[in-house]
Design a protein around this motif. Structure first.
Motif, short mmCIF file in Angstrom:
data_model
loop_
_atom_site.label_atom_id
_atom_site.label_comp_id
_atom_site.label_asym_id
_atom_site.label_seq_id
_atom_site.Cartn_x
_atom_site.Cartn_y
_atom_site.Cartn_z
N ASP A 1 5.31 19.08 -36.29
CA ASP A 1 5.39 19.84 -37.54
C ASP A 1 5.37 21.33 -37.20
OD1 ASP A 1 5.05 21.11 -39.97
OD2 ASP A 1 3.41 19.81 -40.64
N GLU B 1 10.40 19.96 -39.00
CA GLU B 1 9.97 19.02 -37.95
C GLU B 1 11.06 18.83 -36.92
OE1 GLU B 1 8.94 15.48 -40.12
OE2 GLU B 1 6.93 16.23 -40.55
N THR C 1 4.14 19.39 -28.56
CA THR C 1 3.30 20.21 -29.43
C THR C 1 2.65 21.38 -28.72
OG1 THR C 1 2.83 18.27 -30.79
CG2 THR C 1 1.36 20.15 -31.06
N SER D 1 6.17 23.82 -39.08
CA SER D 1 5.59 24.60 -40.18
C SER D 1 4.10 24.81 -39.94
CB SER D 1 5.80 23.90 -41.52
OG SER D 1 7.16 23.72 -41.80
N LYS E 1 7.15 13.63 -32.83
CA LYS E 1 7.46 14.46 -34.00
C LYS E 1 6.44 15.59 -34.11
CE LYS E 1 7.35 12.58 -38.15
NZ LYS E 1 7.67 12.06 -39.50
N ASP F 1 8.40 24.58 -45.70
CA ASP F 1 7.66 23.35 -45.45
C ASP F 1 8.54 22.32 -44.76
OD1 ASP F 1 5.31 24.28 -46.67
OD2 ASP F 1 6.02 23.67 -48.66
N ASP F 2 7.89 21.36 -44.12
CA ASP F 2 8.55 20.19 -43.52
C ASP F 2 9.57 20.54 -42.45
OD1 ASP F 2 7.08 18.50 -45.27
OD2 ASP F 2 8.54 18.89 -46.85
#
Length: 178
Positions: free
Chosen positions: A29, A61, A66, A31, A27, A58-59
């Motif tokens: 993020d 995902e 990454t 944002s 996962k 926001d949020d």
């Protein structure tokens, strides 16, 4: 340093295209990644007289890699700074947005520079392609190739649009890929 950077970019593109990063996806993020990239590049932009505006939901995902996504976003910021122009009277020169768009997350980086002619947009994402206008700026012509490879690894795409003036690069990533 330039040779090592070029080699590392080629290696990252090859790994993304081969799908070898799939084992290390988790996962992510987006944002936070977008905010971090803008924060990292803001001093460079300010030194060039460029003002960044950012609007990030926001949020945001996805299941992803990454480091590869961070590099893709950084490459878009770097290009916007290199090819954008100073805006008059405190207006933003670069606008960065990240938002949900249907089943995708759209991360866009728009500059107010000369843009890329529609006829060149397909080939500018190929490896080592540098348009005549950017021949005197640092780079190897691999930045957008890496963004495309990262997008495809995540089931997404890179779309280059006219920002009137400038270029808008939109990294579209499906929320449920992976």
């Amino acid at each position: 340093d330039h040779l090592l950077s070029t080699f590392n970019s080629l290696l990252a593109i090859a790994r993304a295209e081969a799908g070898t990063h799939r084992d290390t996806m988790h996962k992510v993020d987006l944002s936070a990644l977008v905010k971090d990239a803008v924060e990292l590049y803001e001093p460079v932009a300010e030194d060039a007289g460029i003002i960044c505006e950012i609007e990030v939901e926001d949020d945001l995902e996805i299941h992803g890699h990454t480091e590869l996504l961070a590099q893709a976003i950084a490459n878009l910021m770097d290009n916007a700074i290199k090819h954008g122009n100073m805006a008059p009277c405190g207006e933003p020169s670069i606008i960065v947005e990240a938002k949900r768009d249907g089943g995708d997350i759209a991360i866009s980086v728009a500059d107010n520079g000369p843009g890329i002619a529609e006829a060149d947009r397909r080939r500018v994402v190929d490896r080592f392609v540098r348009l005549e206008a950017s021949r005197n700026t640092p780079g190897s012509g691999l930045g957008l190739s890496l963004v495309v490879a990262a997008a495809h690894l995540h089931g997404g795409d890179l779309i280059l649009e006219d920002a009137e003036p400038g270029l808008r690069a939109v990294l579209r990533l499906p929320v449920n890929a992976g």
